[in-house]
Design a protein around this motif. Structure first.
Motif, PDB file in Angstrom:
ATOM      1  N   VAL A   1       0.853  -1.191   0.000  1.00 42.04           N
ATOM      2  CA  VAL A   1       0.000   0.000   0.000  1.00 42.04           C
ATOM      3  C   VAL A   1       0.894   1.249   0.000  1.00 42.04           C
ATOM      4  CG1 VAL A   1      -1.685   1.310   1.359  1.00 42.04           C
ATOM      5  CG2 VAL A   1      -1.840  -1.199   1.223  1.00 42.04           C
ATOM      6  N   ALA A   2       0.611   2.176  -0.898  1.00 44.30           N
ATOM      7  CA  ALA A   2       1.404   3.416  -0.979  1.00 44.30           C
ATOM      8  C   ALA A   2       0.961   4.357   0.135  1.00 44.30           C
ATOM      9  CB  ALA A   2       1.217   4.071  -2.337  1.00 44.30           C
ATOM     10  N   SER A   3       1.395   4.080   1.342  1.00 50.04           N
ATOM     11  CA  SER A   3       0.933   4.814   2.515  1.00 50.04           C
ATOM     12  C   SER A   3       1.846   5.996   2.819  1.00 50.04           C
ATOM     13  CB  SER A   3       0.903   3.869   3.720  1.00 50.04           C
ATOM     14  OG  SER A   3       0.688   4.594   4.903  1.00 50.04           O
ATOM     15  N   THR A   4       1.293   7.013   3.453  1.00 46.23           N
ATOM     16  CA  THR A   4       2.122   8.115   3.946  1.00 46.23           C
ATOM     17  C   THR A   4       2.140   8.140   5.475  1.00 46.23           C
ATOM     18  OG1 THR A   4       0.199   9.566   3.755  1.00 46.23           O
ATOM     19  CG2 THR A   4       1.755   9.599   1.930  1.00 46.23           C
ATOM     20  N   GLU A   5       1.596   7.101   6.082  1.00 50.90           N
ATOM     21  CA  GLU A   5       1.654   6.995   7.548  1.00 50.90           C
ATOM     22  C   GLU A   5       3.099   6.739   7.976  1.00 50.90           C
ATOM     23  OE1 GLU A   5      -1.025   7.048   9.721  1.00 50.90           O
ATOM     24  OE2 GLU A   5      -2.531   7.323   8.151  1.00 50.90           O
ATOM     25  N   ALA A   6       3.396   6.939   9.266  1.00 47.61           N
ATOM     26  CA  ALA A   6       4.745   6.682   9.768  1.00 47.61           C
ATOM     27  C   ALA A   6       5.121   5.220   9.512  1.00 47.61           C
ATOM     28  CB  ALA A   6       4.802   6.982  11.257  1.00 47.61           C
ATOM     29  N   PRO A   7       6.395   4.963   9.208  1.00 48.88           N
ATOM     30  CA  PRO A   7       6.784   3.583   8.892  1.00 48.88           C
ATOM     31  C   PRO A   7       6.684   2.665  10.107  1.00 48.88           C
ATOM     32  CG  PRO A   7       8.723   5.005   8.989  1.00 48.88           C
ATOM     33  CD  PRO A   7       7.517   5.897   9.116  1.00 48.88           C
ATOM     34  N   THR A   8       6.256   1.455   9.881  1.00 50.33           N
ATOM     35  CA  THR A   8       6.124   0.470  10.964  1.00 50.33           C
ATOM     36  C   THR A   8       6.894  -0.793  10.574  1.00 50.33           C
ATOM     37  OG1 THR A   8       4.001  -0.110   9.975  1.00 50.33           O
ATOM     38  CG2 THR A   8       3.953   1.344  11.884  1.00 50.33           C
ATOM     39  N   GLY A   9       6.776  -1.828  11.404  1.00 47.42           N
ATOM     40  CA  GLY A   9       7.641  -2.992  11.288  1.00 47.42           C
ATOM     41  C   GLY A   9       7.402  -3.820  10.042  1.00 47.42           C
ATOM     42  N   ILE A  10       8.452  -4.547   9.639  1.00 42.06           N
ATOM     43  CA  ILE A  10       8.298  -5.423   8.489  1.00 42.06           C
ATOM     44  C   ILE A  10       9.027  -6.755   8.675  1.00 42.06           C
ATOM     45  CG2 ILE A  10      10.247  -4.631   7.058  1.00 42.06           C
ATOM     46  CD1 ILE A  10       6.605  -5.442   6.021  1.00 42.06           C
ATOM     47  N   GLY A  11       9.915  -6.856   9.678  1.00 45.75           N
ATOM     48  CA  GLY A  11      10.649  -8.103   9.871  1.00 45.75           C
ATOM     49  C   GLY A  11       9.753  -9.259  10.299  1.00 45.75           C
ATOM     50  N   GLU A  12       8.694  -8.960  11.034  1.00 47.93           N
ATOM     51  CA  GLU A  12       7.869 -10.023  11.606  1.00 47.93           C
ATOM     52  C   GLU A  12       6.473 -10.176  11.012  1.00 47.93           C
ATOM     53  OE1 GLU A  12       9.004 -10.326  16.083  1.00 47.93           O
ATOM     54  OE2 GLU A  12       9.475  -8.294  15.488  1.00 47.93           O
ATOM     55  N   PRO A  13       5.838  -9.071  10.589  1.00 43.26           N
ATOM     56  CA  PRO A  13       4.402  -9.176  10.255  1.00 43.26           C
ATOM     57  C   PRO A  13       4.057 -10.118   9.101  1.00 43.26           C
ATOM     58  CG  PRO A  13       4.997  -6.883  10.634  1.00 43.26           C
ATOM     59  CD  PRO A  13       6.279  -7.659  10.579  1.00 43.26           C
ATOM     60  N   GLY A  14       5.019 -10.523   8.302  1.00 43.10           N
ATOM     61  CA  GLY A  14       4.717 -11.476   7.232  1.00 43.10           C
ATOM     62  C   GLY A  14       4.482 -12.885   7.741  1.00 43.10           C
ATOM     63  N   THR A  15       4.947 -13.167   8.970  1.00 40.63           N
ATOM     64  CA  THR A  15       4.891 -14.537   9.486  1.00 40.63           C
ATOM     65  C   THR A  15       3.493 -14.972   9.959  1.00 40.63           C
ATOM     66  OG1 THR A  15       7.243 -14.481  10.031  1.00 40.63           O
ATOM     67  CG2 THR A  15       5.921 -16.106  11.196  1.00 40.63           C
ATOM     68  N   PRO A  16       2.785 -14.168  10.762  1.00 47.08           N
ATOM     69  CA  PRO A  16       1.539 -14.710  11.361  1.00 47.08           C
ATOM     70  C   PRO A  16       0.480 -15.226  10.385  1.00 47.08           C
ATOM     71  CG  PRO A  16       2.223 -12.715  12.508  1.00 47.08           C
ATOM     72  CD  PRO A  16       3.113 -12.829  11.302  1.00 47.08           C
ATOM     73  N   PRO A  17       0.219 -14.549   9.255  1.00 52.84           N
ATOM     74  CA  PRO A  17      -0.928 -15.014   8.451  1.00 52.84           C
ATOM     75  C   PRO A  17      -0.699 -16.307   7.664  1.00 52.84           C
ATOM     76  CG  PRO A  17      -0.400 -12.684   7.984  1.00 52.84           C
ATOM     77  CD  PRO A  17       0.747 -13.267   8.740  1.00 52.84           C
ATOM     78  N   ILE A  18       0.544 -16.731   7.468  1.00 53.10           N
ATOM     79  CA  ILE A  18       0.737 -17.836   6.519  1.00 53.10           C
ATOM     80  C   ILE A  18       0.158 -19.151   7.042  1.00 53.10           C
ATOM     81  CG2 ILE A  18       3.117 -18.386   7.259  1.00 53.10           C
ATOM     82  CD1 ILE A  18       1.629 -18.674   3.691  1.00 53.10           C
ATOM     83  N   GLY A  19       0.322 -19.412   8.333  1.00 53.00           N
ATOM     84  CA  GLY A  19      -0.193 -20.674   8.876  1.00 53.00           C
ATOM     85  C   GLY A  19      -1.695 -20.808   8.678  1.00 53.00           C
ATOM     86  N   PRO A  20      -2.477 -19.829   9.168  1.00 55.22           N
ATOM     87  CA  PRO A  20      -3.929 -19.950   8.981  1.00 55.22           C
ATOM     88  C   PRO A  20      -4.339 -19.914   7.510  1.00 55.22           C
ATOM     89  CG  PRO A  20      -3.350 -17.819   9.981  1.00 55.22           C
ATOM     90  CD  PRO A  20      -2.130 -18.681  10.043  1.00 55.22           C
ATOM     91  N   ALA A  21      -3.646 -19.155   6.670  1.00 56.19           N
ATOM     92  CA  ALA A  21      -4.022 -19.136   5.249  1.00 56.19           C
ATOM     93  C   ALA A  21      -3.879 -20.542   4.657  1.00 56.19           C
ATOM     94  CB  ALA A  21      -3.167 -18.127   4.481  1.00 56.19           C
TER      95      ALA A  21
END
Ligand code: FES
Ligand code: FES
Lengths: 728, 152
Positions: free
Chosen positions: A684-704
């Motif tokens: 998403v081309a966001s202009t909000e303050a930058p947030t984390g990226i090292g971890e957030p890719g991990t949680p959804p894969i198992g349930p998907a």
């Protein structure tokens, strides 16, 4: 992990006074920042008379060396920080390098933690202003030096791609570096507006990448080899918490090349000239451990003890509404129990730490992730003052949480070996403590085992009517220095994150928790509690959607009215994935927020003729605020998915009679290239303050993946890994 | 005394012949580009070329090396190796990088044997190399890209 500390500690603010105090010639150049002891500010080799600020050096030979206060263990933190500096400095890509900062919390604190440390996917979030300011300040000094040199007003000087020009003159940064170092740094700098960005949001190649294709020489802690270095390996008790009863080291000491056998609180260290000899020495030890001490249960018994608790009410965590009443009046109730195993991090570089201790001072080399804790622990163990200890942070060969230890156990053990060596009357020598893979897999500090029980209701119209959720799992944070930030009213927030704070509009939600005592050391593991909470939430939402006869994406969106960003990534991923996946595949969806970033994943899974599964493709929608380096975001999502999928497929630490059953990659086998799906990432081309990226890719894969398997087979997968279900 | 060729030069060593080549390289000869990951032939981090073949140096005993030609990541410079390294940078493959010496040694051996590898060829050649950062999708793309670079 340490994101729990966000906005709970006051961020140290450099003041104008301290800023100026060092504004002239402190280290043969210029130092911008707070007052710090001389030796604790980074100094590049062959720096010469250039600009030397705590966060960036500019050398006469035209290099821009960005000083990374964060451990780069593969997540790209060093390049991210380099991107911020280069952006404001208008440096050329080719001249930018990075190295790790020394341990000094006054200068290099994570502004969200108050101590120097990396984790919780906070590197960019806390550094975004700080490193851009450092770049802008150095740029202003270059411009002012050029103005003085050329007699041209500073306002008529421009900088682009590493070249300063104005009034018909031009010069490289290197040519101006010495003179720029004499310039007073400006009191204030104006940062670029987003429309002026050249690098942020575009592409900045990884600064250390070429080195990493040529053997990474000199980068990793494991490769540290100070002259005359000894190697140490430690024999530790086969059970967590057991103590040594007796030792016979004669056979070990008889091996040519074994230099010493030293008893330390952690076990027995064997020191030798090389790793192989040290390992042989360790095998030759005859050791007996105190019977009955330490954890003696196996994982089956521990799980049975967890099950005994699951019927008892636990400690409530942010209950909302009246879940029990709503469940009582629900048209149907789905009840499910989930079991998650202990997991090891198993980074490719096993743990290691090198020390040189001479009785007066100590220097450490290694992939330290919370430098301030490692530093303080080392000083404590060795009876030294903080300034007598130096920590040289090396690049980490992966971590996934493992190198960020709140008890600094690795540094403590290394220090104790250094001390025992000196106490035995030896002359000071560097000693590198090496974990073999077996030490890593058997060594604890696992993602804790977790048992969940959920009761969720649907009313006659297929709307959620009450949700009760009970979790039994060890607390990670209790007993650590971070406890007061994360454990409230007895509930460790990292156990329930992603459930009790879900943004699904579920008005009647009752979460409660038991934290039993188990003698197995636990630790945050890439995405911490979200590793299991996202799995339960997102498979349960799928199950409810299916029971309600509704489309899983549409069902979720109906509950995400209050969370536009989470809904946004879900829509994005669903749209990009298209109506169907590759031929013969089945589809599962999951969406989850963690570390203030939003990730949706659509998994297309094939069930092969032999009943095993192959995840063919994963389509992702990601919103992590301003995408500083989109290619690195893609890389971290690819890696996060691979890491999460690895655990879901095969990873499990079990114990029998208190002893860990697995020992190395053959029986704790991570994902291989043949298991890896194609991953497509949409940001998403966001202009909000930058947030984390090292971890957030991990949680959804198992349930998907689990939801896709359900779509294919009708089977609900409620205990992991999937080896238990014949799917792997 | 054991004599073999290491990175193009004659190397004589006097160590226990049962010592794995990995530890000779890393601890005795200070060639740390070759990594230790498991010690049991399961991860591939320690891969070197012995007489041109990708070999796990944690399993190759120094005593068996008499007359062999060993090449490590520090010295690979074949057209295949150069193409692999270039593709690795172009596609930004490494994350932590710890596995990448081994990946590159396996991939360059594959490309030398099979200049136009299929996905199945890549699976077969690379399955023994673990990457805990899961850079696999990029490894696959980069091997295909290196094949193109070699052809050009
Ligand atoms: S160290 Fe040789 S295969 Fe893992
Ligand atoms: S890049 Fe980290 S293990 Fe492969």
């Amino acid at each position: 992990m340490l994101h729990y500390l966000n906005s709970k500690l006051p961020a140290p603010q450099p003041t104008r006074r301290t800023f100026l105090k060092l504004s002239a010639g402190a280290v043969g150049g210029l130092l911008i920042g707070t007052v710090v002891p001389h030796r604790s500010v980074a100094q590049s080799a062959s720096m010469g008379d250039g600009i030397a600020t705590p966060f960036v050096h500019i050398t006469p030979d035209n290099r821009v060396v960005v000083i990374s206060k964060h451990l780069d263990k593969g997540q790209g933190a060093a390049t991210g920080l380099a991107t911020l500096v280069a952006e404001e400095l208008d440096a050329a890509v080719e001249q930018v390098e990075a190295e790790h900062a020394p341990s000094n919390p006054e200068v290099y604190a994570n502004l969200l933690f108050g101590v120097q440390g990396t984790g919780g996917s906070t590197a960019m979030a806390n550094s975004f202003d700080q490193y851009r300011q450092a770049g802008a300040t150095a740029r202003a000094m270059l411009v002012n030096a050029a103005a003085a040199e050329w007699g041209v007003p500073a306002g008529e000087i421009s900088v682009a791609n590493g070249v300063v020009s104005g009034g018909g003159n031009s010069a490289s940064f290197g040519e101006l570096a010495a003179k720029a170092a004499m310039q007073e740094p400006p009191a204030e700098v104006t940062l670029k507006s987003p429309d002026q960005w050249v690098y942020i949001g575009n592409h900045f190649p990884r600064v250390e990448l070429a080195q990493k294709t040529r053997g990474s020489v000199g980068l990793f802690g494991m490769d540290a080899q100070p002259d005359n270095c000894l190697i140490a390996v430690t024999a530790r008790s086969p059970r967590f918490g057991a103590t040594l009863a007796s030792m016979d080291a004669a056979d070990a000491l008889a091996i040519d090349g074994v230099e010493a056998v030293l008893q330390i609180p952690q076990g027995v260290a064997v020191l030798a000239a090389n790793t192989w000899t040290a390992m042989q020495g360790r095998e030759a030890l005859a050791l007996e451990w105190e019977d009955g001490s330490g954890e003696t249960r196996g994982t089956d018994e521990i799980l049975a003890d967890f099950r005994a608790l699951i019927d008892e009410p636990g400690l409530p965590s942010n209950p909302r509404g009246d879940a029990a009443a709503k469940l009582a009046e629900a048209a149907q109730v789905i009840e499910a129990e989930y079991v998650f195993p202990y997991l090891a991090h198993a980074p490719m570089e096993p743990l290691d730490m090198t020390v040189l201790y001479d009785g007066q001072s100590a220097t450490f080399w290694g992939g330290s992730q919370i430098q301030t804790i490692d530093h303080g622990t080392a000083a404590g163990v060795l009876g030294l003052e903080f300034p007598q200890v130096a920590i040289n942070t090396r690049w980490g060969g992966g971590s996934f949480g493992r190198r960020a230890t709140p008890d600094a156990h690795l540094t403590a053990e290394t220090a104790m070996i250094g001390k025992a060596w000196l106490d035995a009357g030896n002359a000071a020598r560097p000693i590198k403590l090496v974990y073999a893979r077996e030490d890593d897999i058997k060594g604890g500090y696992y993602r804790p085992m977790a048992l969940h029980r959920v009761r969720a209701g649907l009313d006659a119209d297929g709307n959620i009517s009450g949700w009760e959720h009970r979790i039994v799992s060890q607390s990670i944070f209790t007993g650590t220095g971070f406890e007061s930030f994360v454990v409230h009213n007895g509930v460790d927030h990292s156990t329930v994150e992603g459930i009790d704070d879900t943004t699904y509009a579920i008005p009647d939600l009752h979460v409660d928790v038991h934290h039993p005592q188990v003698g197995v050391p636990t630790l945050w593991w890439r995405s911490v509690g979200h590793t299991h909470t996202a799995y339960v939430m997102e498979t349960m939402m799928d199950e409810l959607a299916q029971a309600a006869g509704r489309d899983p994406v549409e069902f979720r969106l109906a509950y995400l009215g209050d969370d536009a960003r989470l809904a946004g990534v879900l829509r994005l991923a669903a749209e990009k994935a298209g109506p169907t996946g590759p031929e013969g595949t089945h589809r599962g969806v999951a969406v989850h927020k963690s570390f203030n970033s939003y990730v949706a994943e659509v998994a297309d899974v094939r069930i092969r003729d032999d009943g095993t599964l192959k995840v063919e493709k994963v389509t992702c929608g990601v919103d992590c605020g301003v995408p500083i380096n989109p290619d690195n975001i893609v890389a971290q999502i690819e890696g996060g998915i691979g890491y999460g999928l690895s655990a879901v497929l095969r990873e499990e630490i079990t114990m029998t009679g208190g002893e860990v059953d697995q020992e190395n990659y053959p029986d704790y086998e991570p994902l291989r290239i043949t298991d890896m799906p194609e991953v497509e990432v949409h940001i998403v081309a966001s202009t909000e303050a930058p947030t984390g990226i090292g971890e957030p890719g991990t949680p959804p894969i198992g349930p998907a993946v689990a939801n896709a398997v359900f779509a294919a087979t009708g089977q609900r997968l409620r205990d992991l890994p999937l080896t238990k279900h014949g799917l792997v | 005394m054991i004599e073999f060729t290491l990175n193009g030069k004659t190397q004589r060593v006097d160590v226990d012949p049962d010592m794995p080549l990995l530890w000779l390289l890393r601890d005795e000869l200070k060639l740390t580009g070759t990594k230790f990951g498991c010690g049991v032939a399961s991860c591939g981090a320690c891969t070197v070329h012995i007489d041109g073949e990708a070999t796990r140096s944690c399993q190759a005993l120094v005593g068996d090396l008499d007359g062999a030609a060993v090449t490590t990541i520090e010295a690979i410079d074949s057209p295949a190796a150069q193409a692999i390294q270039a593709a690795w940078v172009e596609l930004q493959v490494p994350q932590c990088g710890y596995c990448q010496s081994g990946q590159i040694m396996s991939a360059s051996a594959l490309l030398t044997e099979t200049p136009r590898p299929t996905d199945d060829d890549i699976d077969a050649a690379m399955e023994g190399n673990l990457c805990r950062c899961a850079t696999y999708a990029r490894i696959r793309k980069a091997i295909h890209r290196a094949a193109e670079i070699m052809e050009a």
